[in-house]
Design an enzyme around this catalytic site. Structure first.
Site, mmCIF file in Angstrom:
data_model
loop_
_atom_site.group_PDB
_atom_site.id
_atom_site.type_symbol
_atom_site.label_atom_id
_atom_site.label_comp_id
_atom_site.label_asym_id
_atom_site.label_seq_id
_atom_site.Cartn_x
_atom_site.Cartn_y
_atom_site.Cartn_z
ATOM 1 N N CYS A 94 0.852 -1.187 0.000
ATOM 2 C CA CYS A 94 0.000 0.000 0.000
ATOM 3 C C CYS A 94 0.887 1.236 0.000
ATOM 4 O O CYS A 94 1.867 1.292 0.745
ATOM 5 C CB CYS A 94 -0.875 -0.013 1.249
ATOM 6 S SG CYS A 94 -1.987 1.385 1.380
ATOM 7 N N HIS A 136 -9.121 -3.872 -1.829
ATOM 8 C CA HIS A 136 -8.124 -3.134 -1.038
ATOM 9 C C HIS A 136 -8.479 -1.640 -1.017
ATOM 10 O O HIS A 136 -8.476 -1.000 0.041
ATOM 11 C CB HIS A 136 -6.730 -3.366 -1.642
ATOM 12 C CG HIS A 136 -5.625 -2.556 -1.033
ATOM 13 N ND1 HIS A 136 -4.560 -3.126 -0.372
ATOM 14 C CD2 HIS A 136 -5.412 -1.207 -0.987
ATOM 15 C CE1 HIS A 136 -3.760 -2.157 0.062
ATOM 16 N NE2 HIS A 136 -4.246 -0.989 -0.309
ATOM 17 N N GLU A 137 -8.800 -1.099 -2.199
ATOM 18 C CA GLU A 137 -9.092 0.345 -2.290
ATOM 19 C C GLU A 137 -10.416 0.683 -1.597
ATOM 20 O O GLU A 137 -10.532 1.722 -0.943
ATOM 21 C CB GLU A 137 -9.129 0.796 -3.750
ATOM 22 C CG GLU A 137 -7.827 0.606 -4.520
ATOM 23 C CD GLU A 137 -6.604 1.171 -3.824
ATOM 24 O OE1 GLU A 137 -6.733 2.143 -3.073
ATOM 25 O OE2 GLU A 137 -5.511 0.623 -4.032
ATOM 26 N N HIS A 140 -10.101 1.260 1.978
ATOM 27 C CA HIS A 140 -9.626 2.605 2.340
ATOM 28 C C HIS A 140 -10.809 3.550 2.579
ATOM 29 O O HIS A 140 -10.725 4.457 3.407
ATOM 30 C CB HIS A 140 -8.752 3.193 1.227
ATOM 31 C CG HIS A 140 -7.317 2.751 1.275
ATOM 32 N ND1 HIS A 140 -6.494 2.991 2.347
ATOM 33 C CD2 HIS A 140 -6.555 2.102 0.366
ATOM 34 C CE1 HIS A 140 -5.281 2.504 2.100
ATOM 35 N NE2 HIS A 140 -5.288 1.948 0.905
HETATM 36 ZN ZN ZN Z 1 -3.708 0.986 0.019
#
Ligand code: ZN
Length: 187
Positions: A94, A136-137, A140
């Site tokens: 990341c 993953h995004e 966030h």
């Molecule tokens: Zn990330």
């Protein structure tokens, strides 16, 4: 313009980001800057909170990875995962955690409902690398980092690196928000 990236322990990365109501000129400009920032780093995905904007906006481009050269850059707004299939482990990294990597288990395929760069509604299936990067995004946007999903035992092994980032003892080949804040403060 290249935007500085917020790193682990920065409060903006822990917030639940707000949905967008549309795409105006300011959002279009931010999208362009997010792509510039992601390519410069380089990375294959970037979420708005990583550049200090707590809004539900993500950019992805995995075409730099050999097998995925045909994949087009993608803008994902207000995403919602509506179905998941399978599970697999993959190593993740990341831009907000320079130098840190670790295995994370996630669904291997997803059905995603989202709005594109024109704010048009889309529903599409993703698997393999796209499913991985998108999840993953999207994490966030919910204030979650991949290290939060690691096995406790694996996470303990990287705790020193995490502490170093939290304390500002980290360097990256791309600008970090903390350093930018420091420069402003020193002027
Ligand atoms: Zn990330």
């Amino acid at each position: 313009m290249i935007l500085p990236i917020n790193t682990y322990s920065d409060p903006v990365l822990g917030l639940k980001a707000k949905p967008l109501k549309g795409v105006d000129a300011a959002i279009e400009a931010l999208i362009a800057e997010m792509f510039d920032t992601m390519y410069k780093a380089p990375g294959i995905g970037l979420a708005a909170p990583q550049v200090g904007h707590s809004i539900r906006l993500v950019v992805v481009d995995i075409s730099s990875i050999e097998k995925y050269a045909d994949f087009k850059p993608m803008v994902v707004i207000n995403p919602r995962i509506v179905a998941v299939r399978g599970r697999n482990a993959m190593e993740e990294g990341c831009l907000s955690l320079p130098g840190v990597a670790g295995d994370v288990v996630r669904p291997s395929a997803i059905t995603l409902h989202y709005r594109d760069e024109k704010f048009e509604e889309q529903t599409a299936d993703f698997d393999a690398m796209m499913a991985r990067v998108l999840q993953h995004e999207i994490d966030h946007l919910d204030g979650k980092l991949f290290v939060d999903r690691m096995e406790k035992r694996d996470r303990r092994k990287i705790q020193k690196e995490l502490d170093a980032i939290a304390e500002g003892r980290v360097k990256a080949d791309y600008p970090l928000a903390r350093d930018a804040a420091k420069i402003v403060a020193e002027v």
